[in-house]
Design a protein around this motif. Sequence first.
Motif, short mmCIF file in Angstrom:
data_model
loop_
_atom_site.label_atom_id
_atom_site.label_comp_id
_atom_site.label_asym_id
_atom_site.label_seq_id
_atom_site.Cartn_x
_atom_site.Cartn_y
_atom_site.Cartn_z
N LYS A 117 0.83 -1.20 0.00
CA LYS A 117 0.00 0.00 0.00
C LYS A 117 0.87 1.26 0.00
CE LYS A 117 -4.18 -1.78 0.22
NZ LYS A 117 -5.20 -1.51 -0.82
N PHE A 118 0.31 2.34 -0.51
CA PHE A 118 1.02 3.61 -0.55
C PHE A 118 1.24 4.17 0.85
CE2 PHE A 118 -0.49 5.06 -5.04
CZ PHE A 118 0.46 4.23 -5.61
N GLY A 119 2.33 4.94 0.96
CA GLY A 119 2.53 5.76 2.15
C GLY A 119 2.00 7.16 1.87
N PHE A 120 2.12 8.03 2.86
CA PHE A 120 1.58 9.39 2.69
C PHE A 120 2.25 10.12 1.52
CE2 PHE A 120 0.77 8.95 7.42
CZ PHE A 120 -0.59 8.70 7.25
N GLU A 121 3.53 9.93 1.34
CA GLU A 121 4.21 10.60 0.23
C GLU A 121 3.68 10.13 -1.12
OE1 GLU A 121 6.03 13.13 0.07
OE2 GLU A 121 6.69 13.43 2.13
N ASP A 122 3.38 8.85 -1.23
CA ASP A 122 2.80 8.33 -2.48
C ASP A 122 1.40 8.90 -2.71
OD1 ASP A 122 4.99 6.48 -3.06
OD2 ASP A 122 4.25 5.32 -1.37
N ILE A 123 0.64 9.01 -1.63
CA ILE A 123 -0.71 9.56 -1.74
C ILE A 123 -0.64 11.00 -2.24
CG2 ILE A 123 -2.80 10.18 -0.49
CD1 ILE A 123 -2.45 7.21 -0.65
N ILE A 124 0.28 11.78 -1.68
CA ILE A 124 0.43 13.18 -2.10
C ILE A 124 0.81 13.26 -3.57
CG2 ILE A 124 1.85 15.25 -1.77
CD1 ILE A 124 2.09 14.34 1.22
N GLU A 125 1.72 12.41 -3.98
CA GLU A 125 2.20 12.45 -5.37
C GLU A 125 1.12 12.00 -6.36
OE1 GLU A 125 5.73 10.51 -8.18
OE2 GLU A 125 5.78 10.30 -6.00
N ASN A 126 0.38 10.96 -6.02
CA ASN A 126 -0.57 10.37 -6.97
C ASN A 126 -2.00 10.88 -6.84
OD1 ASN A 126 0.95 7.97 -8.44
ND2 ASN A 126 1.63 7.95 -6.30
N TYR A 127 -2.32 11.44 -5.68
CA TYR A 127 -3.69 11.89 -5.45
C TYR A 127 -3.71 13.31 -4.87
CZ TYR A 127 -4.58 6.88 -5.89
OH TYR A 127 -4.63 5.58 -6.34
N GLY A 128 -2.84 14.13 -5.39
CA GLY A 128 -2.69 15.48 -4.85
C GLY A 128 -3.94 16.34 -4.90
N GLY A 129 -4.82 16.09 -5.86
CA GLY A 129 -6.02 16.90 -6.00
C GLY A 129 -7.21 16.41 -5.22
N THR A 130 -7.00 15.43 -4.36
CA THR A 130 -8.11 14.85 -3.60
C THR A 130 -8.07 15.29 -2.14
OG1 THR A 130 -6.87 12.87 -2.95
CG2 THR A 130 -8.03 12.79 -5.08
N LYS A 131 -9.17 15.05 -1.44
CA LYS A 131 -9.22 15.36 -0.01
C LYS A 131 -8.22 14.49 0.75
CE LYS A 131 -14.12 16.61 -0.20
NZ LYS A 131 -15.49 16.24 0.21
N ALA A 132 -8.10 13.24 0.33
CA ALA A 132 -7.14 12.34 0.98
C ALA A 132 -5.72 12.82 0.75
CB ALA A 132 -7.32 10.91 0.46
N GLY A 133 -5.45 13.31 -0.46
CA GLY A 133 -4.12 13.83 -0.77
C GLY A 133 -3.78 15.03 0.09
N ASN A 134 -4.75 15.90 0.30
CA ASN A 134 -4.53 17.06 1.16
C ASN A 134 -4.31 16.62 2.60
OD1 ASN A 134 -4.58 19.91 1.94
ND2 ASN A 134 -6.60 19.46 2.79
N LEU A 135 -5.12 15.70 3.08
CA LEU A 135 -4.97 15.21 4.46
C LEU A 135 -3.63 14.51 4.65
CD1 LEU A 135 -6.37 14.97 7.19
CD2 LEU A 135 -7.41 12.84 6.41
N ALA A 136 -3.14 13.87 3.59
CA ALA A 136 -1.84 13.20 3.67
C ALA A 136 -0.73 14.21 3.98
CB ALA A 136 -1.55 12.45 2.38
#
Length: 256
Positions: A117-136
């Motif tokens: 599974k992704f870590g927070f850095e992966d979430i930011i990189e791949n889902y930056g425009g999402t609420k989850a990406g912001n929360l990451a």
Amino acid sequence: MATYKKRGYKPNTKEEQQNSVEDQSTTAEVFNTLDEGASKTEEWVAKNQKYIFIIIGAAALVILGYLGYEEFIQEPKEAEAANEMFQAQQYFDSALAGSSAQSDSLYNLALTGGQGKFGFEDIIENYGGTKAGNLANYYAGMAYLNTNQYDKAIDRLEDFKSDDEILAPLAKGAIGDAFMQIDQPENALDFYEEAAKMRDNSFTTPKFLMKAAVVAIKLGEGSTAEEYLTRIKNEYPDAPEANQVAVYLGQAQAMQ
């Protein structure tokens, strides 16, 4: 005074007959003017209908495109990001609850990922425009803060945007904590003050007023510290920080 005439009323005098003719003439002119205006409008529409249809079509495409993007792209992406972040959040929560020896490795797993599974850095990189990406950004910033990576903590926490009553001031105050750790108390004071002002609640406001007061004492700003400590004493007497006010207030007053 206005005079109202019943339906079927016929003018009797010459003057009334003349006024009636004038009224009819004025009414006819008004209708003629309206007809001319309508004709000009119809001519303009007929002449420019191609452009009108283009504008209407473009507006419709924008609206449909936005609705389609939200339903078919953004919403599935939000769900996917939240699912991916679940494991990273589990690592983060375990790090908070675990011993200091375990915490660093768990924070690192939260940042970089594990178990496929992704870590927070992966979430930011791949889902930056999402609420989850912001929360990451918030989670990553706190993870870096707790693993003594203060510059990275500041960067991530500054990228976090929120209107949340608690998270927004906590993120801002955590930036102050990072600046304190790299021996920049002036910057830390700015962020503590901003965090205290962001929301007015019995948890974050006294928390950051106290931190701001302590740093102000460190910087020799006794009057500023006294102001913040007095606010805690008067406005948040039930907050845990209120128990420390007397000690620091004496220090602040002695400096003046």
